[in-house]
Design an enzyme around this catalytic site. Sequence first.
Site, short mmCIF file in Angstrom:
data_model
loop_
_atom_site.label_atom_id
_atom_site.label_comp_id
_atom_site.label_asym_id
_atom_site.label_seq_id
_atom_site.Cartn_x
_atom_site.Cartn_y
_atom_site.Cartn_z
N SER A 152 -4.23 7.52 4.72
CA SER A 152 -5.10 8.37 3.89
C SER A 152 -6.02 7.52 3.01
CB SER A 152 -4.29 9.35 3.05
OG SER A 152 -3.35 8.69 2.21
N GLY A 178 -6.58 6.66 -0.01
CA GLY A 178 -7.16 6.99 -1.32
C GLY A 178 -7.93 8.30 -1.29
N GLU A 189 -1.93 -1.46 12.19
CA GLU A 189 -2.72 -0.85 11.10
C GLU A 189 -3.78 -1.80 10.57
OE1 GLU A 189 -0.48 0.38 7.62
OE2 GLU A 189 -2.20 1.36 6.73
N THR A 247 4.01 -1.77 -5.41
CA THR A 247 3.30 -0.49 -5.23
C THR A 247 4.13 0.68 -5.74
OG1 THR A 247 2.22 -1.42 -3.30
CG2 THR A 247 2.11 0.96 -3.52
N GLY A 279 0.66 7.96 3.15
CA GLY A 279 1.55 7.57 2.06
C GLY A 279 1.20 8.44 0.86
N LYS A 332 -2.85 2.81 13.66
CA LYS A 332 -2.97 3.47 12.35
C LYS A 332 -4.26 3.02 11.67
CE LYS A 332 -0.60 4.17 7.94
NZ LYS A 332 0.67 4.39 7.27
C1 5MM Z 1 2.80 3.73 1.37
O1 5MM Z 1 1.91 2.64 1.22
C2 5MM Z 1 2.13 1.59 2.15
C3 5MM Z 1 2.60 0.37 1.48
O2 5MM Z 1 1.64 -0.33 0.80
P1 5MM Z 1 2.00 -1.78 0.14
O3 5MM Z 1 2.49 -2.66 1.23
O4 5MM Z 1 0.69 -2.20 -0.43
O5 5MM Z 1 3.03 -1.55 -0.89
C4 5MM Z 1 0.87 1.39 3.02
O6 5MM Z 1 1.00 0.34 3.92
C5 5MM Z 1 0.68 2.62 3.80
O7 5MM Z 1 1.59 2.70 4.86
C6 5MM Z 1 -0.70 2.78 4.38
O8 5MM Z 1 -1.68 2.02 3.79
C7 5MM Z 1 -1.09 4.25 4.31
O9 5MM Z 1 -0.86 4.72 3.02
P2 5MM Z 1 -1.96 5.64 2.37
O10 5MM Z 1 -1.49 5.83 0.94
O11 5MM Z 1 -3.26 4.91 2.49
O12 5MM Z 1 -1.95 6.93 3.17
#
Ligand code: 5MM
Length: 341
Positions: A262, A264, A178, A29, A292, A220
């Site tokens: 968030s 997206g 989450e 990511t 994130g 979350k």
């Molecule tokens: C920062 O993104 C986190 C890590 O994602 P991967 O494990 O896919 O690399 C993700 O878990 C994040 O904590 C949540 O989904 C919230 O992030 P968003 O970008 O949706 O606010």
Amino acid sequence: MNLTELNRIATAMVASGKGILAADESSGTIKKRFDAIGVESTEANRRDYREMLFRSKEAMSQYISGVILFDETIWQDAKDGTPLIRLIEESGAIPGIKVDEGTQALPMCPGELVTVGLDKLAERLKKYYERGARFAKWRAVIDIGSGIPSMTAISVNAHALARYAALCQAAQIVPIVEPEVLMDGDHDIDRCLEVTQRVLNKTFQELRVQRVALEGMVLKPNMAVAGKKSAKQASVEEVAEKTVRMLKACVPAAVPGIAFLSGGQSDEEATAHLNAMHKLGPLPWGLTFSYGRALQAAPQKAWSGKAENVAAGQRAFSHRARMNGLAAKGEWTNSLEKKAA
Ligand code: 5MM
């Protein structure tokens, strides 16, 4: 397990006007995020980027209650040799760690995923606690599409979330639970609401079965929103009203706090939605952000991998953190965004 201490940490994670920085991007990511700004994803660049965030004094001391780290980051040192985790502690924020190991295809359920990482989790949690982590995060991914999600996908993911949460509490670590219902697809807000409600109900049922203390966890979730490809997008007020109604129906008041992902949404949408929810009157739990992308897209762009842009990156991060901190009290206005711009 010391539940008073778990409850104290969970409550601090959702303190009024503060929220959680999700900086736990896994290697794949963060590479995607760096590709978008033309930066090579090397260990040094990932360190420099995260060091920039954690040294943002205004954001970290005033608006960020905790930071979710990826395994690499929790063991990494800043350029001057200070462990990155110490920078977070010194700012007054609480360090946390992502402990799931990603997703795998769910057998017999085409197109659906199950989150993995329970093997040896107890041992890993012990090491993370010794390093200073006081909370953890595990993300389950539920997709909406034709014929999905299946009850199988909802059940196995809820079961894994609860197994993880129980292991965390036994290790004196607050679990962030989450269950993310993705906003990809063309479904409308009511379909998202109906699926999220099923997912939350099953998740809390499993948490109870596995004896997780609700007072010592943070949820979350996603907000109730229409899919990105839906022609029928909901207004800010509709998102706020439906999300709060859904959460009141599904999340017991014993849970100290809810911190949204968030998922997206644009930076400003994520802020406006949270703000509008706080306008709906007293809520039974703390309600804040654990973003994130909606916290990091702006600083990533401002930084773009250049040492001379560190101050600009920190300003961009502090601005988004402040906007979301205000939204977490219902004190954000659109004109504040404009003024800063
Ligand atoms: C920062 O993104 C986190 C890590 O994602 P991967 O494990 O896919 O690399 C993700 O878990 C994040 O904590 C949540 O989904 C919230 O992030 P968003 O970008 O949706 O606010």
